[in-house]
Write a protein that holds these residues in place. Structure first.
Motif, mmCIF file in Angstrom:
data_model
loop_
_atom_site.group_PDB
_atom_site.id
_atom_site.type_symbol
_atom_site.label_atom_id
_atom_site.label_comp_id
_atom_site.label_asym_id
_atom_site.label_seq_id
_atom_site.Cartn_x
_atom_site.Cartn_y
_atom_site.Cartn_z
ATOM 1 N N LEU A 288 11.088 -72.016 -12.133
ATOM 2 C CA LEU A 288 11.870 -70.972 -12.780
ATOM 3 C C LEU A 288 11.998 -69.738 -11.899
ATOM 4 O O LEU A 288 13.063 -69.149 -11.800
ATOM 5 C CB LEU A 288 11.226 -70.616 -14.121
ATOM 6 N N GLY A 289 10.884 -69.324 -11.282
ATOM 7 C CA GLY A 289 10.939 -68.201 -10.345
ATOM 8 C C GLY A 289 10.631 -66.858 -10.961
ATOM 9 O O GLY A 289 11.298 -65.860 -10.654
ATOM 10 N N VAL A 290 9.640 -66.818 -11.857
ATOM 11 C CA VAL A 290 9.238 -65.557 -12.467
ATOM 12 C C VAL A 290 7.732 -65.382 -12.346
ATOM 13 O O VAL A 290 6.988 -66.350 -12.205
ATOM 14 C CB VAL A 290 9.629 -65.493 -13.961
ATOM 15 N N THR A 291 7.292 -64.132 -12.401
ATOM 16 C CA THR A 291 5.883 -63.814 -12.545
ATOM 17 C C THR A 291 5.641 -63.462 -14.003
ATOM 18 O O THR A 291 6.422 -62.731 -14.607
ATOM 19 C CB THR A 291 5.478 -62.623 -11.654
ATOM 20 N N LEU A 292 4.562 -64.003 -14.562
ATOM 21 C CA LEU A 292 4.294 -63.846 -15.982
ATOM 22 C C LEU A 292 3.045 -63.028 -16.225
ATOM 23 O O LEU A 292 2.057 -63.147 -15.494
ATOM 24 C CB LEU A 292 4.128 -65.224 -16.644
ATOM 25 N N GLN A 293 3.088 -62.197 -17.268
ATOM 26 C CA GLN A 293 1.906 -61.459 -17.702
ATOM 27 C C GLN A 293 0.828 -62.454 -18.126
ATOM 28 O O GLN A 293 1.106 -63.474 -18.751
ATOM 29 C CB GLN A 293 2.272 -60.543 -18.872
ATOM 30 N N VAL A 315 7.241 -60.332 -15.982
ATOM 31 C CA VAL A 315 6.996 -59.031 -15.374
ATOM 32 C C VAL A 315 7.713 -58.870 -14.039
ATOM 33 O O VAL A 315 7.853 -57.762 -13.535
ATOM 34 C CB VAL A 315 5.485 -58.748 -15.188
ATOM 35 N N GLU A 316 8.172 -59.975 -13.490
ATOM 36 C CA GLU A 316 8.945 -59.882 -12.249
ATOM 37 C C GLU A 316 9.806 -61.119 -12.098
ATOM 38 O O GLU A 316 9.345 -62.246 -12.327
ATOM 39 C CB GLU A 316 8.025 -59.739 -11.035
ATOM 40 N N VAL A 317 11.049 -60.920 -11.721
ATOM 41 C CA VAL A 317 11.984 -62.016 -11.471
ATOM 42 C C VAL A 317 12.216 -62.099 -9.969
ATOM 43 O O VAL A 317 12.648 -61.119 -9.341
ATOM 44 C CB VAL A 317 13.318 -61.796 -12.208
ATOM 45 N N GLY A 318 11.903 -63.227 -9.381
ATOM 46 C CA GLY A 318 12.061 -63.391 -7.944
ATOM 47 C C GLY A 318 13.517 -63.364 -7.519
ATOM 48 O O GLY A 318 14.389 -63.910 -8.207
ATOM 49 N N GLY A 320 16.881 -64.320 -5.946
ATOM 50 C CA GLY A 320 17.522 -65.574 -5.575
ATOM 51 C C GLY A 320 16.975 -66.792 -6.290
ATOM 52 O O GLY A 320 17.346 -67.916 -5.959
ATOM 53 N N THR A 321 16.117 -66.600 -7.275
ATOM 54 C CA THR A 321 15.507 -67.721 -7.990
ATOM 55 C C THR A 321 16.407 -68.179 -9.126
ATOM 56 O O THR A 321 17.348 -67.472 -9.518
ATOM 57 C CB THR A 321 14.140 -67.321 -8.561
ATOM 58 N N PRO A 322 16.136 -69.358 -9.696
ATOM 59 C CA PRO A 322 16.922 -69.789 -10.860
ATOM 60 C C PRO A 322 16.910 -68.765 -11.991
ATOM 61 O O PRO A 322 17.926 -68.559 -12.665
ATOM 62 C CB PRO A 322 16.232 -71.093 -11.277
ATOM 63 N N ALA A 323 15.773 -68.112 -12.202
ATOM 64 C CA ALA A 323 15.686 -67.106 -13.262
ATOM 65 C C ALA A 323 16.611 -65.929 -12.987
ATOM 66 O O ALA A 323 17.276 -65.418 -13.899
ATOM 67 C CB ALA A 323 14.242 -66.625 -13.399
ATOM 68 N N ALA A 324 16.649 -65.487 -11.727
ATOM 69 C CA ALA A 324 17.515 -64.361 -11.363
ATOM 70 C C ALA A 324 18.986 -64.735 -11.539
ATOM 71 O O ALA A 324 19.786 -63.940 -12.045
ATOM 72 C CB ALA A 324 17.234 -63.934 -9.931
ATOM 73 N N LYS A 325 19.338 -65.950 -11.136
ATOM 74 C CA LYS A 325 20.732 -66.380 -11.257
ATOM 75 C C LYS A 325 21.158 -66.493 -12.705
ATOM 76 O O LYS A 325 22.336 -66.304 -13.031
ATOM 77 C CB LYS A 325 20.916 -67.716 -10.539
ATOM 78 N N ALA A 326 20.190 -66.792 -13.601
ATOM 79 C CA ALA A 326 20.516 -66.946 -15.019
ATOM 80 C C ALA A 326 20.516 -65.614 -15.753
ATOM 81 O O ALA A 326 20.957 -65.548 -16.912
ATOM 82 C CB ALA A 326 19.529 -67.898 -15.680
ATOM 83 N N GLY A 327 20.006 -64.550 -15.122
ATOM 84 C CA GLY A 327 20.033 -63.236 -15.742
ATOM 85 C C GLY A 327 18.770 -62.829 -16.466
ATOM 86 O O GLY A 327 18.793 -61.866 -17.245
ATOM 87 N N LEU A 328 17.651 -63.528 -16.233
ATOM 88 C CA LEU A 328 16.387 -63.083 -16.819
ATOM 89 C C LEU A 328 16.002 -61.723 -16.247
ATOM 90 O O LEU A 328 16.291 -61.429 -15.080
ATOM 91 C CB LEU A 328 15.279 -64.093 -16.536
ATOM 92 N N ARG A 491 0.606 -55.142 -7.977
ATOM 93 C CA ARG A 491 -0.778 -55.239 -7.515
ATOM 94 C C ARG A 491 -1.052 -56.674 -7.058
ATOM 95 O O ARG A 491 -0.658 -57.627 -7.717
ATOM 96 C CB ARG A 491 -1.746 -54.880 -8.639
ATOM 97 N N ASP A 492 -1.748 -56.798 -5.956
ATOM 98 C CA ASP A 492 -2.200 -58.123 -5.493
ATOM 99 C C ASP A 492 -1.053 -59.125 -5.422
ATOM 100 O O ASP A 492 -1.142 -60.241 -5.934
ATOM 101 C CB ASP A 492 -3.302 -58.659 -6.396
ATOM 102 N N ARG A 493 0.053 -58.704 -4.834
ATOM 103 C CA ARG A 493 1.194 -59.575 -4.543
ATOM 104 C C ARG A 493 1.979 -60.010 -5.778
ATOM 105 O O ARG A 493 2.745 -60.965 -5.731
ATOM 106 C CB ARG A 493 0.748 -60.815 -3.754
ATOM 107 N N SER A 494 1.789 -59.345 -6.909
ATOM 108 C CA SER A 494 2.603 -59.648 -8.080
ATOM 109 C C SER A 494 2.643 -58.436 -8.996
ATOM 110 O O SER A 494 1.952 -57.442 -8.769
ATOM 111 C CB SER A 494 2.054 -60.867 -8.832
ATOM 112 N N SER A 495 3.467 -58.539 -10.042
ATOM 113 C CA SER A 495 3.639 -57.429 -10.975
ATOM 114 C C SER A 495 2.885 -57.703 -12.266
ATOM 115 O O SER A 495 2.569 -58.832 -12.598
ATOM 116 C CB SER A 495 5.119 -57.214 -11.287
#
Length: 506
Positions: A288-293, A315-318, A320-328, A491-495
């Motif tokens: 999917l390409g997201v960072t999750l809480q 908490v973060e959408v990567g 160029g990822t599928p999630a970003a292309k879909a508008g998350l 923090r630590d490479r993610s949100s």
């Protein structure tokens, strides 16, 4: 909040599953024969009364459970055992030639169980039973026959391995639909504990969908109090009709033996892994390409006006990822995945990972707007990508766990920030695409410190409003209203999200 003057700114029965790339060993490179499964997916009859014996059921299921003996050859030089003989003087004194110091193989053996799932020789077991093995033998207690087995493929992320023996008349077990299980159902564990011989134990389904146990990368365990001991790993967990519902894999124990808390991989998950290994030689997982809480805490429920804590928060959408292309978007809460309710972060990770790349899925999300307003439910269609190699061990990036702890101080008093410059990025390992205000110091007695904010964090948002630099962070922190302030930080490479108490100290 103030701006600084100068910008300086991660016991199992028989072993543990390894978080790693899917391993694959082909059978000489030839195409694998099809798997012939005997599937019966109807639920059990829970109204049956007066059962006095499980013997007829065991007679049907037990012949399909096998003993697995794996051997790993370890080569050890004799001089490593006797380091004095590295010295030529000692070798001459004891008249030992260099050829006598060659490697001497030693064998490390492992014991486990497996389940025949196809009459033409396919056997499911736990990955840790056969991991690293040079030789694998499979014994059928019911007939006394033994076979040499080869590894079709392994998936350490779920602790599942698929073996193949050269036979075409084996007693294959009937496979149930593990999604039909309910807490309280009777289950039977069949295996070879401590190599005493085939043994059957009985219990119930204690819980379903167990996650966050840190046993496997992808977890959806059936928990049972049926006795599972070393040697049972890879064996069968069957329902009251003798149908396979899980592959026994782990126990929680202080003594190393059974204490009534055992775990099995649901057969539906094991089947999906098996099918991927047979068809592709590896498990192809969706992305999917997201960072999750890590978790939706009560404070986050309040901050986002959510109806409850179910779902997975983005908490973060990567880029160029599928999630970003879909508008998350950041802050979206994914509540359903292709019609299935999402319980929490691990559940979403599993649902995504089990879906093949290229699949078009529908997400039902809650998206908030202005603070204080109820979020709006929306549907978004996403075409899943293929899991990048760097995420294969975990499936989705995970936000660090929030330190969820709750005057004269307002929420962000005692926090000093600065702009991000090259020195700060290098010191804290902050990538170039991250924009915000760097936290350079936090008063240990402040509300922000109690919420978990610390130096090195980058404030990305304050109350859902983007922070471009230190000046904007200071401006947004002035006249904050409400009981809590919502921060999105890097923090630590993610949100991740933090909630800071905005009330006066008592």
């Amino acid at each position: 909040m103030s701006k600084s003057a100068v910008g300086i700114l991660s016991a199992i029965a028989g072993g543990l599953a390894v978080f790693a790339l899917v391993q694959f060993t082909s059978l000489g490179g030839e195409a694998h024969p099809p798997v012939r499964l005997n599937i019966q997916d109807t639920p059990i009859d829970r109204e049956t009364r007066g059962l006095t014996s499980f013997a007829p059921i065991i007679k049907r299921a037990a012949p399909s459970v096998v003993n697995i003996y794996s051997t790993r050859i370890i080569r050890q030089r004799w001089i490593e055992v006797h380091p004095l003989f590295n010295d030529p003087f000692f070798r001459r004194f004891f008249d030992i030639e260099p050829r006598q110091l060659r490697s001497r193989p030693q064998k490390a053996q492992n014991l486990g169980s497996g389940v025949i799932v196809s009459s033409n020789g396919y056997i499911l077991t736990a990955n840790h039973v056969v991991e690293g093995a040079d030789e694998i033998r499979v014994a059928l207690p019911s007939s006394g026959r033994e076979f040499e087995a080869k590894v079709v493929g392994t998936d350490p992320a779920t602790d599942i391995a698929l073996l193949k023996v050269d036979a075409d008349d084996l007693p294959a077990i009937t496979i149930a639909d593990s999604d039909n299980l309910e807490v309280g159902d009777i289950v039977l564990a069949i295996g070879n504990p401590f190599n005493v011989g085939q043994t059957v134990t009985m219990g119930i389904v204690s819980a379903l969908g167990r996650t966050s146990l840190q046993i496997n990368a992808y977890e959806n365990f059936i928990q049972t109090d049926a006795a599972i001991n070393p040697g049972n790993s890879g064996g069968a967990l069957v329902d009251a009709e003798g149908r396979l519902v899980g592959i026994n894999t782990a126990i929680y124990s202080r003594s190393g033996g059974n204490q009534g808390v055992g775990f099995a991989v649901p057969i539906n998950l094991a089947r999906s892994v098996m099918e991927g290994l047979v068809e592709h030689g590896e498990v192809l997982r969706g992305y999917l390409g997201v960072t999750l809480q890590m978790a939706i805490t009560p404070d986050l429920v309040e901050a986002f006006n959510l109806p409850d804590a179910s779902g997975a928060m983005v908490v973060e959408v990567g880029r160029g990822t599928p999630a970003a292309k879909a508008g998350l978007q950041n802050g979206d809460v994914i509540r359903e995945f292709n019609g299935k309710k999402v319980n929490d972060r691990p559940h979403l990770r599993l649902l995504v990972a089990q879906t093949p790349p290229g699949t078009k899925v529908t997400l039902k999300i809650l998206r908030g707007g202005e603070p204080g307003k109820k979020p709006v439910e929306r549907e978004i269609t996403v075409t899943l990508g293929r899991m990048p190699e760097e995420y294969l061990s975990g499936g989705l990036p995970t936000a660090p766990h929030e330190d969820d702890s709750a005057g004269e101080y307002d929420a962000l008093d005692g926090v000093v920030v600065s702009d991000l410059d090259s020195n700060a990025r290098q010191r804290f390992g902050i990538p170039s695409h991250v924009r915000g205000a760097l936290v350079t110091s936090v008063d240990p007695d402040s509300n922000s410190a109690e919420a978990g904010l610390r130096p090195g964090d980058v404030i990305l948002e304050i109350n859902r409003k983007p922070v471009a630099d230190a000046d904007e962070a200071v401006r947004l922190s002035e006249n904050l209203r409400g009981d809590r302030v919502l921060l999105r930080i890097w923090r630590d490479r993610s949100s991740m999200y933090l909630t800071v108490d905005n009330r006066k100290r008592r």
